[in-house]
Scaffold this motif. Structure first.
Motif, mmCIF file in Angstrom:
data_model
loop_
_atom_site.group_PDB
_atom_site.id
_atom_site.type_symbol
_atom_site.label_atom_id
_atom_site.label_comp_id
_atom_site.label_asym_id
_atom_site.label_seq_id
_atom_site.Cartn_x
_atom_site.Cartn_y
_atom_site.Cartn_z
ATOM 1 N N LEU A 109 81.071 49.822 -46.183
ATOM 2 C CA LEU A 109 81.062 48.774 -47.212
ATOM 3 C C LEU A 109 80.478 49.198 -48.487
ATOM 4 C CD1 LEU A 109 80.895 45.800 -44.845
ATOM 5 C CD2 LEU A 109 82.777 46.396 -46.144
ATOM 6 N N TYR A 110 79.158 49.661 -48.296
ATOM 7 C CA TYR A 110 78.369 50.324 -49.514
ATOM 8 C C TYR A 110 79.280 51.068 -50.367
ATOM 9 C CZ TYR A 110 73.894 48.198 -48.904
ATOM 10 O OH TYR A 110 73.114 47.154 -48.641
ATOM 11 N N GLN A 111 79.803 51.962 -49.590
ATOM 12 C CA GLN A 111 80.645 53.088 -50.391
ATOM 13 C C GLN A 111 81.832 52.472 -51.186
ATOM 14 O OE1 GLN A 111 81.912 55.669 -47.107
ATOM 15 N NE2 GLN A 111 79.990 56.701 -46.930
ATOM 16 N N THR A 112 82.737 51.698 -50.373
ATOM 17 C CA THR A 112 83.916 51.200 -51.026
ATOM 18 C C THR A 112 83.509 50.242 -52.065
ATOM 19 O OG1 THR A 112 84.961 51.606 -49.039
ATOM 20 C CG2 THR A 112 86.065 50.436 -50.405
ATOM 21 N N PRO A 119 76.447 61.009 -49.736
ATOM 22 C CA PRO A 119 77.222 61.698 -51.022
ATOM 23 C C PRO A 119 78.107 60.757 -51.958
ATOM 24 C CG PRO A 119 77.868 62.644 -48.892
ATOM 25 C CD PRO A 119 76.828 61.877 -48.673
ATOM 26 N N ILE A 120 78.645 59.910 -51.086
ATOM 27 C CA ILE A 120 79.742 58.863 -51.818
ATOM 28 C C ILE A 120 78.801 58.114 -52.516
ATOM 29 C CG2 ILE A 120 81.466 57.219 -51.347
ATOM 30 C CD1 ILE A 120 82.446 58.910 -49.116
ATOM 31 N N CYS A 121 78.012 57.476 -51.936
ATOM 32 C CA CYS A 121 77.124 56.506 -52.769
ATOM 33 C C CYS A 121 76.385 57.267 -53.927
ATOM 34 C CB CYS A 121 76.062 55.753 -51.902
ATOM 35 S SG CYS A 121 76.717 54.657 -50.687
ATOM 36 N N LEU A 122 75.635 58.346 -53.519
ATOM 37 C CA LEU A 122 75.329 59.162 -54.923
ATOM 38 C C LEU A 122 76.301 59.226 -56.089
ATOM 39 C CD1 LEU A 122 73.140 61.598 -52.670
ATOM 40 C CD2 LEU A 122 72.420 60.143 -54.556
ATOM 41 N N ASP A 123 77.633 59.570 -55.534
ATOM 42 C CA ASP A 123 78.751 59.818 -56.586
ATOM 43 C C ASP A 123 78.924 58.463 -57.027
ATOM 44 O OD1 ASP A 123 81.214 61.649 -57.447
ATOM 45 O OD2 ASP A 123 81.778 59.745 -56.945
ATOM 46 N N ASN A 124 78.962 57.359 -56.388
ATOM 47 C CA ASN A 124 79.278 56.336 -57.130
ATOM 48 C C ASN A 124 78.110 55.966 -58.057
ATOM 49 O OD1 ASN A 124 81.367 55.431 -55.471
ATOM 50 N ND2 ASN A 124 80.131 54.085 -54.051
ATOM 51 N N MET A 125 76.911 56.249 -57.950
ATOM 52 C CA MET A 125 75.632 56.248 -58.858
ATOM 53 C C MET A 125 76.083 56.808 -59.912
ATOM 54 S SD MET A 125 72.888 54.181 -59.432
ATOM 55 C CE MET A 125 73.256 54.012 -60.933
ATOM 56 N N GLY A 126 76.497 58.241 -59.994
ATOM 57 C CA GLY A 126 76.844 58.683 -60.871
ATOM 58 C C GLY A 126 78.046 58.426 -61.821
ATOM 59 N N GLU A 142 73.056 46.862 -59.135
ATOM 60 C CA GLU A 142 72.014 46.356 -58.239
ATOM 61 C C GLU A 142 72.393 46.831 -56.826
ATOM 62 O OE1 GLU A 142 71.175 42.555 -59.053
ATOM 63 O OE2 GLU A 142 69.716 42.833 -60.573
ATOM 64 N N PHE A 143 73.788 46.504 -56.518
ATOM 65 C CA PHE A 143 74.593 46.931 -55.522
ATOM 66 C C PHE A 143 74.557 48.329 -55.164
ATOM 67 C CE2 PHE A 143 78.114 47.909 -52.610
ATOM 68 C CZ PHE A 143 77.922 46.786 -51.525
ATOM 69 N N ILE A 144 74.789 49.136 -56.157
ATOM 70 C CA ILE A 144 74.856 50.611 -55.857
ATOM 71 C C ILE A 144 73.544 51.077 -55.713
ATOM 72 C CG2 ILE A 144 75.604 52.540 -56.938
ATOM 73 C CD1 ILE A 144 77.934 51.009 -58.433
ATOM 74 N N SER A 199 72.677 50.426 -52.230
ATOM 75 C CA SER A 199 73.194 51.437 -51.399
ATOM 76 C C SER A 199 72.259 52.844 -50.949
ATOM 77 C CB SER A 199 74.804 51.673 -51.834
ATOM 78 O OG SER A 199 74.651 52.658 -52.784
ATOM 79 N N LEU A 200 71.915 53.111 -52.090
ATOM 80 C CA LEU A 200 70.885 54.364 -51.807
ATOM 81 C C LEU A 200 69.731 54.009 -51.280
ATOM 82 C CD1 LEU A 200 71.656 55.863 -55.222
ATOM 83 C CD2 LEU A 200 72.558 56.760 -53.239
ATOM 84 N N GLU A 201 69.148 52.868 -51.219
ATOM 85 C CA GLU A 201 68.133 52.279 -50.299
ATOM 86 C C GLU A 201 68.587 52.354 -49.016
ATOM 87 O OE1 GLU A 201 66.854 48.659 -51.963
ATOM 88 O OE2 GLU A 201 66.284 49.240 -53.917
ATOM 89 N N TYR A 202 69.722 51.932 -48.517
ATOM 90 C CA TYR A 202 70.339 51.920 -47.315
ATOM 91 C C TYR A 202 70.409 53.383 -46.761
ATOM 92 C CZ TYR A 202 73.758 50.697 -43.431
ATOM 93 O OH TYR A 202 74.179 50.675 -42.373
ATOM 94 N N ASP A 203 70.857 54.290 -47.698
ATOM 95 C CA ASP A 203 71.045 55.457 -47.286
ATOM 96 C C ASP A 203 71.040 56.656 -48.441
ATOM 97 O OD1 ASP A 203 71.488 58.297 -46.315
ATOM 98 O OD2 ASP A 203 73.290 57.386 -45.195
ATOM 99 N N ASP A 204 69.987 57.218 -48.701
ATOM 100 C CA ASP A 204 69.675 57.957 -49.966
ATOM 101 C C ASP A 204 70.331 59.131 -49.889
ATOM 102 O OD1 ASP A 204 67.814 59.282 -48.380
ATOM 103 O OD2 ASP A 204 66.354 59.008 -49.557
ATOM 104 N N GLU A 205 71.170 59.597 -48.892
ATOM 105 C CA GLU A 205 71.687 60.939 -48.599
ATOM 106 C C GLU A 205 73.198 60.632 -48.273
ATOM 107 O OE1 GLU A 205 69.646 63.192 -45.609
ATOM 108 O OE2 GLU A 205 68.031 63.945 -47.056
#
Length: 271
Positions: A112-115, A183-190, A170-172, A175-181
């Motif tokens: 859910l965080y990724q999508t 790669p999809i969430c990191l890409d979302n932040m980028g 804030e949501f994105i 998501s990195l607090e939930y899992d800072d490793e």
């Protein structure tokens, strides 16, 4: 449903895993016509036709099978994510976002965080930002009679957009607090920094982190190729784009294969 129907569905699933999609599809559809309603096969079939770009058909199929018996919580999330992806590709990103926001209230998951994070990027992409100077404000409502409760203040389109963008960021970040490793969430932040905030310099840090964890993500490769080209490194850009072109594309990729191939052709022509 006949005795052989589940056997037929299992054969379709195995054919799908081998890449024999036409044969798999035929068997799946025969099994569904015979009354099959198994979450495992429903989701596998839906994913297959989504990857074929049949978003309307997949959306209708997922709605029809949303209450399949025996569906696990994880399968439910997958079904809703696939449904949201179809909504997005059919031009209704808000429907996709609303669906996943409702599910997220029931519990957070990495998927859910990724999508949802990616759909927020799509919604608030700077290219979609309205020209607020041209937006007509809604007419003011007549004042309520004395003694009646005063209506809430009307939020302007600009305020609504900025509030939504802040919520998305804030949501994105969450998501990195939930899992800072992830790669999809990191890409979302980028992508949020690059596409929404238009902060290319700040975005590169996130793309680099995503790439270090997974060097095959299509969108990460695409955006990093932009930095290579701007730095005059056409070979580096081409290497990343060619690697991206060989990836498995999904409806939640910023670029499709045709776009990547055109970029490769353009860069080769520029050499």
């Amino acid at each position: 449903m006949g005795f052989l129907t589940p056997i037929k569905a299992n054969k379709a699933y195995r054919l799908q895993q081998k890449g024999q999609k036409a044969e798999a599809r035929k068997l799946y559809e025969e099994a569904f016509a015979e009354g099959l309603n198994d979450p495992r096969y429903n989701l596998a079939y839906a994913l297959m036709i989504i990857r074929e770009g049949e978003y309307q058909k997949a959306k209708e199929f997922l709605v029809k099978h949303q209450k399949a018996p025996g569906m696990t919580p994880s399968q439910r999330v997958t079904l809703l994510v696939d449904y949201a992806a179809c909504c997005f590709r059919l031009g209704d990103v808000d429907k996709g976002i609303n669906t996943l926001e409702q599910q997220f209230q029931k519990g957070e998951t990495g998927l859910l965080y990724q999508t949802l994070g990616y759909l927020y990027v799509e919604k608030y992409d700077a290219a979609n930002r309205p020209d607020f100077d041209q937006v007509t404000e809604p007419a003011a409502e007549p004042e309520e009679a004395a003694g009646e409760e005063k209506a809430e203040e009307t939020v302007s389109p600009r305020e609504a957009w900025e509030a939504g963008q802040k919520k998305a960021e804030e949501f994105i970040r969450k998501s990195l607090e939930y899992d800072d490793e992830d790669p999809i969430c990191l890409d979302n932040m980028g992508q949020f920094a690059y596409r929404v905030l238009e902060d290319k310099a700040g975005a590169k840090e996130w793309f680099d982190k995503a790439y270090a964890l997974k060097d095959s993500q299509i969108d990460t490769l695409y955006f990093l190729s932009r930095y290579d080209e701007e730095a005059g490194d056409r070979e580096g850009a081409l290497e990343k784009l060619e690697k991206a072109a060989g990836g498995r594309f999904s409806p939640l990729n910023y670029c499709n294969r045709e776009t990547i191939l055109k970029e490769i052709e353009r860069l080769k022509g520029a050499n």
